[in-house]
Scaffold this active site. Structure first.
Site, PDB file in Angstrom:
ATOM      1  N   HIS A 206      -0.995  26.159  36.254  1.00 52.51           N
ATOM      2  CA  HIS A 206      -1.422  25.483  35.026  1.00 52.51           C
ATOM      3  C   HIS A 206      -1.882  24.045  35.205  1.00 52.51           C
ATOM      4  O   HIS A 206      -2.344  23.419  34.265  1.00 52.51           O
ATOM      5  CB  HIS A 206      -0.323  25.534  33.951  1.00 52.51           C
ATOM      6  CG  HIS A 206       0.853  24.637  34.254  1.00 52.51           C
ATOM      7  ND1 HIS A 206       1.807  24.951  35.182  1.00 52.51           N
ATOM      8  CD2 HIS A 206       1.208  23.434  33.745  1.00 52.51           C
ATOM      9  CE1 HIS A 206       2.713  23.986  35.237  1.00 52.51           C
ATOM     10  NE2 HIS A 206       2.363  23.048  34.378  1.00 52.51           N
TER      11      HIS A 206
HETATM   12  N1  UDP Z   1       8.992  28.933  32.762  1.00 52.06           N
HETATM   13  C1  UDP Z   1       9.350  29.894  31.822  1.00 52.06           C
HETATM   14  N2  UDP Z   1       8.441  30.873  31.529  1.00 52.06           N
HETATM   15  C2  UDP Z   1       7.215  30.956  32.116  1.00 52.06           C
HETATM   16  C3  UDP Z   1       6.865  29.964  33.072  1.00 52.06           C
HETATM   17  C4  UDP Z   1       7.772  28.954  33.360  1.00 52.06           C
HETATM   18  O1  UDP Z   1      10.454  29.867  31.285  1.00 52.06           O
HETATM   19  O2  UDP Z   1       6.454  31.869  31.782  1.00 52.06           O
HETATM   20  C5  UDP Z   1       9.965  27.871  33.087  1.00 52.06           C
HETATM   21  C6  UDP Z   1      10.285  27.751  34.550  1.00 52.06           C
HETATM   22  O3  UDP Z   1      11.311  28.632  34.913  1.00 52.06           O
HETATM   23  C7  UDP Z   1      10.689  26.297  34.666  1.00 52.06           C
HETATM   24  C8  UDP Z   1       9.809  25.613  33.656  1.00 52.06           C
HETATM   25  O4  UDP Z   1       9.378  26.623  32.755  1.00 52.06           O
HETATM   26  O5  UDP Z   1      12.042  26.115  34.282  1.00 52.06           O
HETATM   27  C9  UDP Z   1       8.634  25.007  34.374  1.00 52.06           C
HETATM   28  O6  UDP Z   1       7.701  24.632  33.479  1.00 52.06           O
HETATM   29  P1  UDP Z   1       6.152  24.449  33.824  1.00 52.06           P
HETATM   30  O7  UDP Z   1       5.807  25.171  35.057  1.00 52.06           O
HETATM   31  O8  UDP Z   1       5.447  24.783  32.575  1.00 52.06           O
HETATM   32  O9  UDP Z   1       6.037  22.876  33.990  1.00 52.06           O
HETATM   33  P2  UDP Z   1       6.257  21.841  35.183  1.00 52.06           P
HETATM   34  O10 UDP Z   1       7.634  22.053  35.744  1.00 52.06           O
HETATM   35  O11 UDP Z   1       5.165  22.036  36.164  1.00 52.06           O
HETATM   36  O12 UDP Z   1       6.143  20.517  34.503  1.00 52.06           O
END
Ligand code: UDP
Length: 355
Positions: A206
């Site tokens: 993403h």
């Molecule tokens: N996550 C979730 N469902 C999904 C994708 C991610 O619950 O379909 C959770 C994942 O396990 C983690 C968090 O969302 O705890 C990560 O978020 P994301 O990848 O959106 O953001 P980033 O960490 O890159 O800021």
């Protein structure tokens, strides 16, 4: 009078992080007011986390989303300021590195309300990432900085920040330990999609650097079709929108990619644990893969979670090298504990109460 904390959040990872801290606040008798900016708004990116996790419904929902950075941050600031002027808290608490974090930070600083930053000190050293800008500003304006790793503490020191810095571990580790058993009991996602443990890869994409250029995005999707097992791909709404706009939907129609809507945190824990490996550009998922003992292939040039790379569990890869990296991967023999013992939320609560 009990201590009052305003928590500002708005994006998926923040709901997960806040769920464990919110519980600790509530056990300590803290009066927590939650402002949801609305940055993530659809039910699978927001509501589902309030249903599954121990996170109270927000007291305020600002419904601000789908805008450019300036408009989004500005409108959030305006609304957050209105709320805080009416009823100022003892502390404002923000998480991570989103525009909601930045908006909360700037309002707190202008209103002279002390700010606590959870997940402080993370750096990719790539200022083209919007998240990097948000983190740097937030860290420089925070009174309490809760660092998840020793490296984060060092990064802050190099920027001249040592006061108010506390190495507490990572609240995402707390969340895994807290919700793993519930995930095992309640998730039926593997059965629903007829997935056998160790016979699929799990991918999430993403970051703008991967989704905003059609050549890059198509190379990534193409790389998924070259692997020896299918790729389960819970698709982020912005990635799905970009794939539609760039006319790349044909990649999603092959048997090698199993596209599913974004999943709940409990389902995600099951997918991560059962996958052969994780392929991602997410920050949180790199850590979760490590904590769950799964190899991770990160489609980025750099990472904030360098310890996972140094230990050999996380490889920074390009779409062109993904299948080769996976084929040549050998699991490191060492798997030391990282990110604390699952008591970060309790430590954070104690430190805020003592300040
Ligand atoms: N996550 C979730 N469902 C999904 C994708 C991610 O619950 O379909 C959770 C994942 O396990 C983690 C968090 O969302 O705890 C990560 O978020 P994301 O990848 O959106 O953001 P980033 O960490 O890159 O800021």
């Amino acid at each position: 009078m009990s201590m009052k904390i305003v928590t500002i959040l708005g994006a998926r990872p923040q709901f997960i992080k806040a769920s464990v801290v919110s519980s600790a606040f509530s056990h300590a008798g803290i009066n927590e007011i939650i402002i949801h900016t609305g940055q993530h708004f659809d039910s699978l990116m927001s509501d589902i986390f309030f249903q599954d996790l121990d996170l109270p419904q927000p007291h305020y929902h600002l419904n601000i989303h789908s805008l450019n950075h300036g408009a989004m941050t500005g409108r959030m600031m305006e609304k957050i300021e209105e709320i805080l002027l009416k009823d100022p808290p003892n502390w404002i608490c923000v998480y991570g590195d989103t525009n909601s974090t930045l908006a909360g930070t700037l309002v707190a600083a202008k209103l002279h309300i002390p700010l606590a930053h959870i997940e402080a000190g993370l750096r990719s050293f790539n200022r083209e990432m919007p998240e990097e800008v948000n983190r740097v500003v937030t860290d420089h304006l925070s009174k309490l900085l809760f660092a998840p790793t020793p490296l984060a503490v060092q990064c802050l020191q190099k920027e001249g920040i040592s006061q108010g810095v506390h190495l507490v571990g990572d609240v995402m580790k707390d969340a895994i330990l807290n919700y793993q058993a519930k995930a095992k009991q309640t998730s039926n996602l593997l059965a629903k999609h007829k997935l056998s443990p160790n016979e699929f890869y799990l991918a999430t994409i993403h970051r703008p650097s991967n989704t905003d250029d059609s050549h890059r995005l198509s190379s990534i999707l193409e790389s998924f079709t070259k692997l020896d097992f299918p790729v389960v791909f819970p698709i982020h709404p912005r990635t799905q929108a970009q794939i539609g706009k760039m006319d790349l939907s044909h990649y999603l129609e092959t048997d090698s990619i199993v596209v599913i809507p974004p999943v709940s945190y409990l389902d995600m824990l099951m997918l991560e644990s059962a996958s052969r490996s994780v392929i991602t550009d997410s920050g949180g998922i790199q850590k979760e893969a490590y904590i769950l003992g799964r190899p991770c292939f990160t489609l980025r040039n750099e990472t904030e979670w360098k310890e996972t790379v140094e230990l050999g569990w996380n490889l920074l890869v390009q779409p062109e090298t993904l299948s080769e990296s996976i084929a040549n991967f050998s699991q490191p023999s060492e798997w030391p504990t990282l990110y604390g013992n699952g008591d970060a939320a309790t430590k954070i609560t104690e430190i805020i109460m003592a300040n």
